[in-house]
Design a protein around this motif. Structure first.
Motif, PDB file in Angstrom:
ATOM      1  N   ILE A  99      10.529 -28.077  26.755  1.00  0.00           N
ATOM      2  CA  ILE A  99       9.951 -27.088  25.837  1.00  0.00           C
ATOM      3  C   ILE A  99      10.282 -27.475  24.403  1.00  0.00           C
ATOM      4  CG2 ILE A  99       9.893 -24.660  25.148  1.00  0.00           C
ATOM      5  CD1 ILE A  99      10.832 -23.948  27.973  1.00  0.00           C
ATOM      6  N   ASN A 100      11.539 -27.845  24.187  1.00  0.00           N
ATOM      7  CA  ASN A 100      11.982 -28.170  22.843  1.00  0.00           C
ATOM      8  C   ASN A 100      11.304 -29.430  22.303  1.00  0.00           C
ATOM      9  OD1 ASN A 100      14.508 -29.555  21.063  1.00  0.00           O
ATOM     10  ND2 ASN A 100      14.116 -27.398  20.687  1.00  0.00           N
TER      11      ASN A 100
ATOM     12  N   TYR B  59       4.332 -18.249  14.517  1.00  0.00           N
ATOM     13  CA  TYR B  59       4.263 -17.770  15.900  1.00  0.00           C
ATOM     14  C   TYR B  59       5.202 -16.606  16.210  1.00  0.00           C
ATOM     15  CZ  TYR B  59       8.380 -20.768  16.723  1.00  0.00           C
ATOM     16  OH  TYR B  59       9.624 -21.359  16.670  1.00  0.00           O
TER      17      TYR B  59
ATOM     18  N   LYS C 240       7.772 -28.527  21.490  1.00  0.00           N
ATOM     19  CA  LYS C 240       7.673 -27.770  20.233  1.00  0.00           C
ATOM     20  C   LYS C 240       7.816 -28.691  19.035  1.00  0.00           C
ATOM     21  CE  LYS C 240      11.096 -25.397  18.563  1.00  0.00           C
ATOM     22  NZ  LYS C 240      12.171 -24.383  18.325  1.00  0.00           N
ATOM     23  N   HIS C 241       8.728 -29.637  19.128  1.00  0.00           N
ATOM     24  CA  HIS C 241       8.931 -30.557  18.013  1.00  0.00           C
ATOM     25  C   HIS C 241       7.757 -31.523  17.847  1.00  0.00           C
ATOM     26  CE1 HIS C 241      13.591 -29.925  17.952  1.00  0.00           C
ATOM     27  NE2 HIS C 241      12.906 -28.898  17.462  1.00  0.00           N
TER      28      HIS C 241
ATOM     29  N   VAL D 261      12.589 -16.759  24.405  1.00  0.00           N
ATOM     30  CA  VAL D 261      12.984 -18.144  24.653  1.00  0.00           C
ATOM     31  C   VAL D 261      14.449 -18.220  25.076  1.00  0.00           C
ATOM     32  CG1 VAL D 261      13.232 -20.441  23.623  1.00  0.00           C
ATOM     33  CG2 VAL D 261      11.270 -19.002  23.024  1.00  0.00           C
TER      34      VAL D 261
ATOM     35  N   ASP E  84       4.678 -30.473  18.483  1.00  0.00           N
ATOM     36  CA  ASP E  84       3.715 -29.557  17.870  1.00  0.00           C
ATOM     37  C   ASP E  84       3.877 -29.480  16.354  1.00  0.00           C
ATOM     38  OD1 ASP E  84       2.439 -28.853  20.227  1.00  0.00           O
ATOM     39  OD2 ASP E  84       3.667 -27.078  20.584  1.00  0.00           O
ATOM     40  N   LYS E  85       5.114 -29.508  15.896  1.00  0.00           N
ATOM     41  CA  LYS E  85       5.335 -29.333  14.461  1.00  0.00           C
ATOM     42  C   LYS E  85       5.808 -30.624  13.773  1.00  0.00           C
ATOM     43  CE  LYS E  85      10.014 -27.280  14.871  1.00  0.00           C
ATOM     44  NZ  LYS E  85      10.711 -27.744  13.667  1.00  0.00           N
TER      45      LYS E  85
ATOM     46  N   ARG F  86       7.224 -22.536  12.030  1.00  0.00           N
ATOM     47  CA  ARG F  86       8.085 -21.481  12.577  1.00  0.00           C
ATOM     48  C   ARG F  86       7.591 -20.083  12.221  1.00  0.00           C
ATOM     49  NH1 ARG F  86       9.934 -17.556  13.785  1.00  0.00           N
ATOM     50  NH2 ARG F  86      12.068 -16.781  13.776  1.00  0.00           N
TER      51      ARG F  86
ATOM     52  N   SER G 230       4.136 -27.030  23.594  1.00  0.00           N
ATOM     53  CA  SER G 230       5.244 -26.144  23.956  1.00  0.00           C
ATOM     54  C   SER G 230       4.772 -24.939  24.765  1.00  0.00           C
ATOM     55  CB  SER G 230       5.980 -25.673  22.699  1.00  0.00           C
ATOM     56  OG  SER G 230       5.082 -25.128  21.754  1.00  0.00           O
TER      57      SER G 230
ATOM     58  N   THR H 159       1.440 -23.247  18.510  1.00  0.00           N
ATOM     59  CA  THR H 159       2.060 -23.916  19.653  1.00  0.00           C
ATOM     60  C   THR H 159       0.964 -24.477  20.552  1.00  0.00           C
ATOM     61  OG1 THR H 159       2.117 -21.868  20.957  1.00  0.00           O
ATOM     62  CG2 THR H 159       4.045 -22.354  19.589  1.00  0.00           C
TER      63      THR H 159
END
Length: 347
Positions: free
Chosen positions: A220-221, A104, A224-225, A41, A227-228, A101, A314, A311
């Motif tokens: 992407i960020n 993955y 990802k946020h 990344v 996603d979680k 976190r 993301s 993921t």
């Protein structure tokens, strides 16, 4: 200890998952650093620096040594931030209970590969190398006050991204700024100063040229946020998707992906870019894929044959960023050659 070049290549291209401490202990220092800092990344930093370097080359400011020092030190600084990010979240108890976190990629603290003391040692060593690169830039530019400001700004973001910026829903915007207009215009500015140009005429256009890649990285960020976001909400981590909700975050991310191409098109129309930069539109198929996926909520379970879970958004955003970034750099190489070899034609 045998140097594992194959692992270097793997860690630079994909997130590595490893569960055996003996396997971890057998790795060389560079492999451990690349895996622990999630270098697959952090390569986005290299892309940003290359974009800045090409724009500087096009304008006659490029120098190999400062470019390589800046690129390496910023890449290390990004990795240093990730080491601090993991340390902070682990210390605050965020990463426990199979948190997103840890699913993955390798998390040395959670998996017991490193102690907190060892993680801090790696952070300090990595940070010192990054700071050395920063001091080189200061000496190279004669301690220009703007470069000092960039140095301080970068240091503050590195130290305070995980907390409080990410908790205040400002982390995503900070990432856009850093890997877009700030880093690209900043590296360009340092190279221009080194070439004796203290007021480069194209600086604002360079910053604008950094917006598309910055938006691509931020997408992407944000993805990802999203996603979680369920896990983050439970742990009190107030990322942008947590604050505004998944639906709004998905819509904002769609706008970011669309703006990536709108800004490139604008820069072609105003003749800052040559039409060759329209090559980035070959990534539109992946962009449409991202936009389509963002139309729907995140699935509660991994779809069949989807190997990148947990993921989801993301993964698609990263898939788009890889092609878009490669096309952007390829286009800039040709764009720069055209401007250098045929300056009167493109004036």
């Amino acid at each position: 200890m045998k140097i594992n070049f194959a692992m270097w290549r793997k860690a630079m291209w994909e997130l590595v998952k490893m569960d055996d401490k003996k396997e971890w202990d057998a790795l060389d220092v560079i492999s451990k650093w690349l895996i622990a800092t999630r270098s697959a990344v952090t390569t986005v930093t290299i892309y940003s620096c290359i974009i800045a370097g090409l724009l500087a080359w096009r304008d006659g400011f490029f120098q190999w040594l400062p470019f390589l020092v800046l690129t390496l030190s910023l890449f290390i600084a990004h990795g240093t931030n990730n080491l601090l990010n993991d340390y902070t979240d682990f210390s605050r108890g965020v990463d426990k209970d199979n948190y997103f976190r840890t699913q993955y990629g390798v998390h040395p603290l959670v998996q017991g590969f490193w102690t907190k003391s060892q993680q801090l040692q790696w952070f300090v060593a990595s940070g010192i190398l990054a700071v050395i690169g920063g001091f080189y830039a200061l000496f190279y530019t004669g301690f220009n006050p703007y470069v000092i400001g960039l140095f301080v700004f970068g240091a503050l973001i590195l130290l305070f991204y995980t907390w409080p910026l990410k908790y205040w829903a400002l982390g995503e915007f900070a990432i856009f700024l850093i890997w877009g207009p700030v880093m690209i215009a900043g590296v360009y500015f340092v190279l221009a100063l080194g070439a004796g140009v203290h007021n480069p005429a194209n600086l604002w256009n360079v910053a604008l040229a950094g917006v598309p890649f910055g938006l691509s990285v931020a997408s992407i960020n944000v993805a990802k946020h999203i996603d979680k976001s369920v896990d983050d909400r439970e742990r009190g981590v107030g990322t942008f998707p947590v604050r505004v909700g998944e639906k709004t975050a998905r819509a904002v991310n769609q706008l970011a992906v669309i703006a990536v191409y709108a800004v490139v098109l604008y820069l072609v129309v105003v003749h800052y870019f040559t039409p060759i930069m329209l090559i980035v539109f070959f990534a539109v198929k992946r962009a449409l894929l991202v936009l389509g996926v963002l139309n729907k909520p995140r699935p509660s379970e991994p779809p069949k044959e989807w190997k990148a879970w947990p993921t989801w958004f993301s993964g698609f955003a990263f898939y788009h960023n890889r092609l878009f970034g490669g096309l952007l750099i390829s286009g800039l190489i040709v764009d720069s050659l055209l401007r250098i070899l045929l300056p009167s034609f493109w004036r």
